[in-house]
Design a protein around this motif. Structure first.
Motif, PDB file in Angstrom:
ATOM      1  N   UNK A 134       5.876  -4.733   1.312  1.00  0.00           N
ATOM      2  CA  UNK A 134       4.510  -4.968   1.060  1.00  0.00           C
ATOM      3  C   UNK A 134       4.711  -3.851   0.057  1.00  0.00           C
ATOM      4  N   UNK A 135       4.772  -3.003  -0.375  1.00  0.00           N
ATOM      5  CA  UNK A 135       4.512  -1.618  -0.694  1.00  0.00           C
ATOM      6  C   UNK A 135       4.959  -1.989  -2.266  1.00  0.00           C
ATOM      7  N   UNK A 136       6.066  -3.385  -2.047  1.00  0.00           N
ATOM      8  CA  UNK A 136       6.557  -3.562  -3.592  1.00  0.00           C
ATOM      9  C   UNK A 136       5.647  -4.535  -4.506  1.00  0.00           C
ATOM     10  N   UNK A 137       5.167  -4.972  -3.637  1.00  0.00           N
ATOM     11  CA  UNK A 137       4.013  -6.488  -4.039  1.00  0.00           C
ATOM     12  C   UNK A 137       3.494  -5.892  -4.442  1.00  0.00           C
ATOM     13  N   UNK A 138       2.473  -4.641  -3.795  1.00  0.00           N
ATOM     14  CA  UNK A 138       1.431  -4.320  -4.325  1.00  0.00           C
ATOM     15  C   UNK A 138       1.883  -3.265  -5.274  1.00  0.00           C
ATOM     16  N   UNK A 139       2.436  -3.273  -6.264  1.00  0.00           N
ATOM     17  CA  UNK A 139       3.117  -2.475  -7.089  1.00  0.00           C
ATOM     18  C   UNK A 139       3.435  -3.397  -8.662  1.00  0.00           C
ATOM     19  N   UNK A 140       4.135  -4.270  -7.647  1.00  0.00           N
ATOM     20  CA  UNK A 140       3.764  -6.187  -8.633  1.00  0.00           C
ATOM     21  C   UNK A 140       2.446  -6.284  -8.935  1.00  0.00           C
TER      22      UNK A 140
END
Length: 195
Positions: A134-140
């Motif tokens: 979810x953290x990586x998706x937020x960055x995307x």
């Protein structure tokens, strides 16, 4: 992926009801032949997607993403957990809670390496509570990039991360889904595909 499941059964060890140690072949010492097969399998499962980059998080995801990237012929970008003098000042950032470390940490990616033109495949070694993904998706989302899917080597099917991503209709591919650890025995459940 039967090869991976057999490796987990042969060399994996459990610590309590929630920790599976696979450090002899995946995330401390790496079995490169197995990693090649993992990379090929991720490519097989996501080859119909327009992927321009693979995104992961340091450190355990880097080896997996790097070998998979050979089959996709794309670069790997990894989110950094540790502040470094050589990290660009302008970054996309997300705060991620680590259940194993019982602490929040920031993950950052330089704005130079993600853009709205990118189509991203996220790869990682484990999926438990889903906070790293979810953290990586937020960055995307901050970069305006397109998420093409999430590939996980081992999903803990008895924890909520997989269901969270599936409920968001994210294309999630887990190569092995562990059902539970019981008396040191590891059992698996069948792949749950989401497209």
């Amino acid at each position: 992926m039967e090869l991976l499941k057999q490796k987990i059964l042969k060399e994996g060890t459990t610590v309590g009801p929630e920790i599976l140690k696979v450090d002899s072949f995946l995330n401390h010492q790496m079995d490169i032949r197995l990693m090649q097969e993992i990379g090929k399998e991720f490519h097989r499962r996501f080859k119909d997607h327009q992927i321009t980059k693979i995104l992961t998080i340091e450190a355990s995801g880097i080896g997996i993403a790097s070998i998979a990237a050979i089959y996709f012929d794309v670069p790997v970008v990894f989110a950094k957990k540790v502040q470094s003098k050589n990290l660009d000042a302008e970054t996309y950032k997300s705060s991620v809670y680590s259940f194993t470390k019982e602490a929040y940490y920031d993950v950052k990616v330089s704005k130079r390496y993600l853009s709205s033109d990118d189509h991203i495949l996220i790869l990682d070694d484990f999926l438990a509570n889903g906070r790293a993904a979810l953290g990586l998706i937020e960055i995307l989302e901050q970069a305006g990039a397109t998420l093409e899917g999430v590939g996980i080597v081992i999903e803990k099917g008895f924890q909520e991360g997989g269901q969270i991503l599936r409920d968001k209709h994210i294309h999630l591919e887990s190569l092995a889904i562990v059902n539970r650890f019981e008396d040191g025995k590891i059992t698996f459940i069948e792949q749950k595909q989401t497209r």
